[in-house]
Scaffold this motif. Sequence first.
Motif, PDB file in Angstrom:
ATOM      1  N   THR A   1      47.721  49.303  32.050  1.00  0.00           N
ATOM      2  CA  THR A   1      48.394  48.010  31.964  1.00  0.00           C
ATOM      3  C   THR A   1      49.113  47.812  33.291  1.00  0.00           C
TER       4      THR A   1
ATOM      5  N   ARG B   1      43.599  32.633  35.392  1.00  0.00           N
ATOM      6  CA  ARG B   1      42.808  33.738  35.937  1.00  0.00           C
ATOM      7  C   ARG B   1      42.914  34.990  35.061  1.00  0.00           C
ATOM      8  N   GLY B   2      43.393  34.840  33.856  1.00  0.00           N
ATOM      9  CA  GLY B   2      43.314  35.950  32.912  1.00  0.00           C
ATOM     10  C   GLY B   2      44.568  36.796  32.774  1.00  0.00           C
ATOM     11  N   ALA B   3      45.665  36.388  33.408  1.00  0.00           N
ATOM     12  CA  ALA B   3      46.883  37.188  33.283  1.00  0.00           C
ATOM     13  C   ALA B   3      47.704  36.741  32.073  1.00  0.00           C
TER      14      ALA B   3
ATOM     15  N   GLY C   1      39.030  46.748  36.384  1.00  0.00           N
ATOM     16  CA  GLY C   1      38.893  46.947  34.949  1.00  0.00           C
ATOM     17  C   GLY C   1      40.184  47.215  34.208  1.00  0.00           C
TER      18      GLY C   1
ATOM     19  N   LEU D   1      46.247  40.462  41.230  1.00  0.00           N
ATOM     20  CA  LEU D   1      45.643  40.212  39.917  1.00  0.00           C
ATOM     21  C   LEU D   1      44.114  40.345  39.989  1.00  0.00           C
ATOM     22  N   GLU D   2      43.527  39.746  41.013  1.00  0.00           N
ATOM     23  CA  GLU D   2      42.063  39.800  41.133  1.00  0.00           C
ATOM     24  C   GLU D   2      41.576  41.242  41.303  1.00  0.00           C
TER      25      GLU D   2
ATOM     26  N   ARG E   1      43.201  47.273  31.777  1.00  0.00           N
ATOM     27  CA  ARG E   1      43.178  46.888  30.369  1.00  0.00           C
ATOM     28  C   ARG E   1      43.883  45.554  30.150  1.00  0.00           C
ATOM     29  N   GLU E   2      45.001  45.385  30.834  1.00  0.00           N
ATOM     30  CA  GLU E   2      45.818  44.183  30.652  1.00  0.00           C
ATOM     31  C   GLU E   2      46.590  43.957  31.939  1.00  0.00           C
ATOM     32  N   VAL E   3      46.659  42.700  32.382  1.00  0.00           N
ATOM     33  CA  VAL E   3      47.452  42.396  33.578  1.00  0.00           C
ATOM     34  C   VAL E   3      48.497  41.350  33.218  1.00  0.00           C
TER      35      VAL E   3
ATOM     36  N   ARG F   1      41.820  43.068  37.991  1.00  0.00           N
ATOM     37  CA  ARG F   1      40.716  42.687  37.091  1.00  0.00           C
ATOM     38  C   ARG F   1      39.419  43.361  37.516  1.00  0.00           C
TER      39      ARG F   1
END
Length: 339
Positions: free
Chosen positions: A170, A211-213, A191, A184-185, A193-195, A188
Amino acid sequence: MKAAVFSSPQGVRIVDVPVPRIGRGEVLLRVCAASLCGTDLRIARRGHGSIPQGVQRILGHEVVGEIVEVGEGVADLAEGMLVLVAPNYGCGKCRFCVAGAQHHCPSGKALGITEDGGFAEYMRVPEEAVRQGNIFPLPPEADPVMFSFVEALACVVHGFLPLSVSFRDTVLIYGAGPIGLMFLELARLSGAREVWMADISPSRLERAAARGARTIVVGEKKVKDVLRDVDVVIVAAPAPDAQREALEVAGVFGRINFFGGLPPGTPEVPLATNLIHYKELFVTGTTRSNNIHIRTALDLLVRQLDLSYLVSHTLPLEAIEEGLRLMEGKDALKVVLIP
Ligand SMILES: [Zn+2]
Ligand SMILES: [Zn+2]
């Protein structure tokens, strides 16, 4: 030619200067794109130790250009090539230089800081920089705007690698500016697990969320009330409170990078060192980049990462002051100047 020149105490002005003449071993570029970074903003507003009063310096150290002239003795570069210039170079001989860490060379130089840089129509690359491999050819179809922030990404690569992020981790990033988003990129891509990203600006966090955060608005909540046992914490904001809190939210064996330097004059930050001791934390800092990180960042942009969303503004060189103000406004991401 037009150039954005810094001098103290006048600040940054657009002036007419002669096109640089090159000598043996040197290269002349027509600048295609040059990105503004926090360092430029700091120099423009507060000056820099290596730009004494009376000196005029062309800023700009995140530069993509086309080679228009090659000095005698330069073998592997030619007119017409699109290239990226890495700003930091050293003596080539000291223990830092031979280890590839030219950014720590005691007589190190930096284009756009200690030497003239790329906020101009043309830029001279000095012989030592050419010889040490600071000119990186780009694929001819590369977008100069995108590749103008290889240097910024290189600093992020430098900050990211020692944290050995993997699928088990994490990751928490303080600061959702362009640098935080680059972290962040990379997280990701590795891989994670969580950002999580924490920032005072909800609009910046919206982009991070896209962007997935997962996001935390600092001020509405304390990060430590939301998160504990974080494996990797990156402080990409000049915030003493975030540095202190990083030690609290990190879990056992947590890895922490104080990536963002604090402004000069900031009082020393008291840290709970027992947290480092009892949780066996790894706490580091990183600064700038060298050619290993530039190479890695460049390859990432060619093959694995599309960071085009980070370009929030492209402006003509003459609008540099507007660009600097946009950066102060905190809503801009990367501002790129096109001479
Ligand atoms: Zn920079
Ligand atoms: Zn050296």
